[in-house]
Design an enzyme around this catalytic site. Structure first.
Site, PDB file in Angstrom:
ATOM      1  N   ASP A  78       2.555   9.267   1.130  1.00  0.00           N
ATOM      2  CA  ASP A  78       1.420   8.381   0.930  1.00  0.00           C
ATOM      3  C   ASP A  78       0.277   9.222   0.365  1.00  0.00           C
ATOM      4  OD1 ASP A  78       2.811   6.260   2.002  1.00  0.00           O
ATOM      5  OD2 ASP A  78       1.997   6.512   4.008  1.00  0.00           O
ATOM      6  N   ASP A 137       6.235  -4.959   3.919  1.00  0.00           N
ATOM      7  CA  ASP A 137       5.660  -4.545   5.193  1.00  0.00           C
ATOM      8  C   ASP A 137       5.666  -5.767   6.100  1.00  0.00           C
ATOM      9  OD1 ASP A 137       5.106  -2.071   4.033  1.00  0.00           O
ATOM     10  OD2 ASP A 137       3.097  -2.688   3.422  1.00  0.00           O
TER      11      ASP A 137
END
Length: 262
Positions: free
Chosen positions: A12, A131
């Site tokens: 990330d 997600d």
């Protein structure tokens, strides 16, 4: 023999550095993404995934430059995601050297984006990231509530009414080449992947499923492959902070009878 299961470190990226949090919050620095990418390539990771988690307009040039540098330094496939809203974004990142792109919020808001990417660049380029979280949903016809998997937008900040399984199936039918499923409840907790949900996705779909969220020890990867029937397992902090060396993990999985590339 079945296709080899893949191990995918996920980086990330925020403001040009790798970060990692728990349940999508409490971010801490984990190092330079290009150097980490080179390390994982040397350690025989099968693929890499880089996600621009802020993806504001100002950050895009920094992220694209990073993609170019990564492509020059590693020799394994890598996926990039974050802020991809139109074909021009896909083209920019593929031109910079990425092998695949990951779309999430933009695809839920405008599912036709999946069709467009698959038609223009091929399904193998399009990874649909989902997600999701198991939420208690009130039943309007009674006072009871029933837990169900719901998809979230904006890095897990906004719940939608899309269910995990129906959205994953639609993404496949529109041309997605893979589904990257992250359980928000399991993310960063290191207690194992959401194997029941993974197994259902694997049963429902004909495209590869990438497990994400929950790796804390080598056994969790094994369970994602055996119980969850995942095609690949993605993890971050256990790799970034040296808790599980990738060669050691792959040897363990091989010893457990799982087909991996050593």
């Amino acid at each position: 023999m079945a296709l080899a299961r893949r191990i995918i470190p996920c980086l990330d990226v925020k403001n040009g550095e790798t970060v990692k949090g728990t349940n999508f919050i409490n971010l801490r620095s984990a190092g330079d993404p290009v150097e980490l990418g080179k390390t994982y390539s040397r350690m025989r990771a099968d693929e890499l995934c880089f996600l621009d988690i802020t993806a504001s307009f100002e950050e895009r040039k920094t992220f694209t430059d990073m993609v170019t540098r990564v492509a020059a330094e590693i020799n394994i496939p890598f996926t990039v995601g974050g802020g991809i809203n139109e074909l021009a974004d896909v083209e920019r990142l593929l031109y910079a050297g990425a092998d695949k792109v990951s779309v999430n919020s933009a695809a839920i808001r405008r599912p036709e984006l999946i069709d467009e990417i698959a038609k223009r660049f091929g399904s193998q380029v399009c990874v649909v990231a989902i997600d999701a979280r198991m939420d208690e949903i009130e039943n309007s016809k009674s006072s009871s509530s029933k837990p169900a998997w719901h998809c979230y937008l904006k890095g897990g900040r906004e719940r939608t009414e899309r269910g995990l399984f129906e959205w994953a199936y639609e993404a496949q039918e529109r041309g997605a080449g893979e589904i990257l499923f992250t359980s928000m409840d399991h993310d960063g907790v290191k207690e194992g992947y959401a194997n029941e949900a993974l197994a259902r996705l694997a049963a429902d779909l004909s495209i590869p499923i990438i497990a994400s969220g929950g790796a804390g020890k080598k056994e969790h990867f094994r369970d994602a492959f055996i119980e969850g029937h995942a095609d690949a397992a993605l993890a971050a902090s256990v790799f970034h902070f040296g808790e599980i060396p990738i060669p050691e993990l792959k040897q363990y999985l091989h010893n457990e009878g799982i087909n991996v590339r050593l």
